[in-house]
Design a protein around this motif. Structure first.
Motif, PDB file in Angstrom:
ATOM      1  N   THR A  11      -3.661  -2.891  -1.600  1.00  0.00           N
ATOM      2  CA  THR A  11      -4.463  -1.695  -1.852  1.00  0.00           C
ATOM      3  C   THR A  11      -4.094  -1.091  -3.197  1.00  0.00           C
ATOM      4  OG1 THR A  11      -2.842  -0.306  -0.701  1.00  0.00           O
ATOM      5  CG2 THR A  11      -4.685  -1.151   0.599  1.00  0.00           C
ATOM      6  N   ARG A  12      -4.966  -0.236  -3.688  1.00  0.00           N
ATOM      7  CA  ARG A  12      -4.695   0.510  -4.909  1.00  0.00           C
ATOM      8  C   ARG A  12      -3.897   1.763  -4.575  1.00  0.00           C
ATOM      9  NH1 ARG A  12      -7.874  -1.531  -9.785  1.00  0.00           N
ATOM     10  NH2 ARG A  12      -8.456  -3.540  -8.928  1.00  0.00           N
ATOM     11  N   PRO A  21      -3.142  -1.891  -9.445  1.00  0.00           N
ATOM     12  CA  PRO A  21      -2.083  -1.480  -8.524  1.00  0.00           C
ATOM     13  C   PRO A  21      -0.767  -1.231  -9.246  1.00  0.00           C
ATOM     14  CG  PRO A  21      -3.336  -3.290  -7.596  1.00  0.00           C
ATOM     15  CD  PRO A  21      -3.808  -3.122  -9.004  1.00  0.00           C
ATOM     16  N   LYS A  22      -0.026  -0.257  -8.746  1.00  0.00           N
ATOM     17  CA  LYS A  22       1.217   0.168  -9.396  1.00  0.00           C
ATOM     18  C   LYS A  22       2.197  -0.987  -9.564  1.00  0.00           C
ATOM     19  CE  LYS A  22       4.913   3.636  -9.014  1.00  0.00           C
ATOM     20  NZ  LYS A  22       6.010   2.674  -9.180  1.00  0.00           N
ATOM     21  N   GLU A  23       2.264  -1.877  -8.566  1.00  0.00           N
ATOM     22  CA  GLU A  23       3.211  -2.991  -8.646  1.00  0.00           C
ATOM     23  C   GLU A  23       2.923  -3.887  -9.855  1.00  0.00           C
ATOM     24  OE1 GLU A  23       2.734  -1.981  -4.229  1.00  0.00           O
ATOM     25  OE2 GLU A  23       1.501  -1.996  -6.061  1.00  0.00           O
ATOM     26  N   LEU A  24       1.650  -4.071 -10.182  1.00  0.00           N
ATOM     27  CA  LEU A  24       1.301  -4.896 -11.339  1.00  0.00           C
ATOM     28  C   LEU A  24       1.632  -4.189 -12.642  1.00  0.00           C
ATOM     29  CD1 LEU A  24      -2.131  -6.409 -10.236  1.00  0.00           C
ATOM     30  CD2 LEU A  24       0.120  -7.474 -10.154  1.00  0.00           C
ATOM     31  N   LEU A 380     -13.169   1.755  -0.832  1.00  0.00           N
ATOM     32  CA  LEU A 380     -12.934   0.745  -1.862  1.00  0.00           C
ATOM     33  C   LEU A 380     -12.854  -0.651  -1.252  1.00  0.00           C
ATOM     34  CD1 LEU A 380     -10.116   2.649  -3.764  1.00  0.00           C
ATOM     35  CD2 LEU A 380     -12.542   2.568  -4.368  1.00  0.00           C
ATOM     36  N   ARG A 381     -13.269  -1.623  -2.002  1.00  0.00           N
ATOM     37  CA  ARG A 381     -13.053  -3.008  -1.589  1.00  0.00           C
ATOM     38  C   ARG A 381     -11.557  -3.306  -1.584  1.00  0.00           C
ATOM     39  NH1 ARG A 381     -16.812  -7.736  -4.179  1.00  0.00           N
ATOM     40  NH2 ARG A 381     -18.383  -7.768  -2.548  1.00  0.00           N
ATOM     41  N   PRO A 382     -11.101  -4.141  -0.655  1.00  0.00           N
ATOM     42  CA  PRO A 382      -9.676  -4.463  -0.622  1.00  0.00           C
ATOM     43  C   PRO A 382      -9.280  -5.381  -1.769  1.00  0.00           C
ATOM     44  CG  PRO A 382     -10.842  -5.798   0.979  1.00  0.00           C
ATOM     45  CD  PRO A 382     -11.851  -4.822   0.411  1.00  0.00           C
ATOM     46  N   TYR A 388     -13.356  -6.674  -7.414  1.00  0.00           N
ATOM     47  CA  TYR A 388     -13.027  -5.317  -6.993  1.00  0.00           C
ATOM     48  C   TYR A 388     -14.250  -4.416  -7.116  1.00  0.00           C
ATOM     49  CZ  TYR A 388     -10.586  -0.834  -6.757  1.00  0.00           C
ATOM     50  OH  TYR A 388     -10.183   0.427  -6.408  1.00  0.00           O
ATOM     51  N   GLY A 389     -14.307  -3.391  -6.295  1.00  0.00           N
ATOM     52  CA  GLY A 389     -15.412  -2.447  -6.367  1.00  0.00           C
ATOM     53  C   GLY A 389     -15.366  -1.452  -5.234  1.00  0.00           C
TER      54      GLY A 389
END
Length: 399
Positions: A11-12, A21-24, A380-382, A388-389
């Protein structure tokens, strides 16, 4: 010291639907490439920097072949053997097979030919805005606007009968949306293939004025034409549909940028490129090293799988100034939203035409357009979805 990533997000970050995403983003802060441990234990790589993603995409030592993609960033495949891509599905192939399928299509999607479609895109857009206005003053922008416009255009290009468009769109949603069970996904994919086989046979019997019929004089088999049609239909619909919906959401959440576009419609070309960079709906692709390769001081062993993070590459601070800001007047272009190298998106000029027409038309028709629900309630799309969208985008306006 190598940075190691052991999990990728599903998830975002809440409240940040447009940011990677924060991890990226954290991985990118440690450098442009990190070790990634796949769920099955495979030691692969996560590439988050702009220059490295671009370099891998242009390097023939990294393969796109599906049968080499034995690992998944979120799922352990176990001992399942991954078969080669079906005939015609050239995104998952290397040269020379890739070129055999792509080359006959290149002339069909040139800048000039896609610009000739502008008037038709304007007509389709106006028709759907008329219907949206008549049914208003509220609407789900996804179903009323974002999906039908690219769906109509790509179906007309390939010669899909209008009455079949709904069935095709529903099945594409299922196998690209990342939300249905495996059985339903496989059923939707199979149904789409069966339909396209029937469509190719119908074109053989009665060619019409469309891309698919134009290819009948080549040495391509019906099976190959079916695979090529699947790639074109899914890519030509899903990516643009999500860009239209998510792009509108982003504009509504950035009122100064929205006001700038309203005030200066000539800004639309630059605005579209910035939205493509900022949102990067095609968020990642994969490659496999065919031999040992030195990359940014790391030895990538033959057989290692690479996750190429387009959305962090397009937010790389070493490439883009203030990268997390949506700036429709941005000068530093050159995003990777359409990829790079031999697999760069074939339909990018078509997508640009559709986006350049649809965004200004929507904003001109509804000067008071706004979200009908709080932003945090937008579904949101997963991250498991290929593209993504948003699932839906409730909007309203003053009448």
């Amino acid at each position: 010291m190598e940075h190691i990533v052991t999990t990728l997000p599903n998830t975002r970050t809440p409240g940040c639907p447009f940011d990677p995403p924060k991890e990226l983003l954290d991985a990118r802060e440690h450098g442009p490439i990190s070790r990634y441990t796949f769920p099955d234990g495979h030691a692969g790589w996560l590439v988050t920097g702009y220059d490295l993603v671009r370099a891998v995409l242009a390097d023939p030592r990294f393969s796109s072949r599906r049968e080499l993609m034995r690992h998944h960033p979120l799922v352990d495949f176990g001992d399942i053997e991954v078969p080669p891509a079906p005939p015609g599905e050239f995104l998952l192939m290397d040269e020379p097979q890739h070129g055999r399928y792509r080359k006959p299509l290149v002339g069909k999607f040139t800048v000039r030919r896609m610009r000739q479609l502008t008037e038709r895109v304007e007509q389709v857009t106006a028709e759907h805005l008329d219907a949206m206005e008549a049914a208003g003053p509220t609407a789900d922008l996804v179903t009323a606007f974002a999906k039908p416009i690219p769906s109509v255009i790509i179906c007309e290009l390939l010669g899909v009968p209008y009455e079949d468009r709904g069935r095709f769109q529903e099945n594409i949603d299922k196998f690209l949306g990342g939300e249905v069970a495996d059985e339903e996904l496989i059923a939707a994919y199979t149904a789409t293939q069966e339909y396209l086989a029937e469509l190719v046979a119908a074109k053989r019997a009665n060619p019409t004025d469309d891309v698919l019929s134009d290819l009948l004089d080549s040495d391509l088999t019906d099976e190959e034409l079916k695979g090529m049609a699947l790639i074109l239909l899914s890519a030509g619909f899903d990516t643009t549909a999500n860009m239209l919906a998510l792009g509108t959401f982003a504009l509504l959440q950035n009122p100064q940028q929205l006001a700038a576009l309203r005030a200066d419609p000539a800004l639309v070309d630059r605005a579209v490129e910035e939205l493509l960079r900022y949102l990067s709906v095609a968020k990642q692709f994969f490659r496999v090293a065919l031999e040992d390769v030195e990359l940014d001081g790391h030895t990538i062993k033959a057989g290692s799988m690479m996750i190429l993070s387009y959305n962090t590459a397009n937010r790389d601070p070493e490439r883009f100034a203030d990268p997390h800001r949506l700036d429709l007047r941005r000068q530093d272009g050159g995003h990777l939203a359409f990829g790079h190298g031999i697999h760069q998106c074939l339909g990018q000029q078509l997508a640009r035409v559709e986006l350049r027409v649809a965004f200004p038309a929507l904003l001109a028709r509804f000067p008071t357009l706004r979200l009908a629900v709080p932003a945090e309630e937008i579904a949101l799309r997963p991250e498991t979805a290929d593209i993504y969208g948003v699932k839906s985008l409730p909007v309203t306006w003053d009448t």
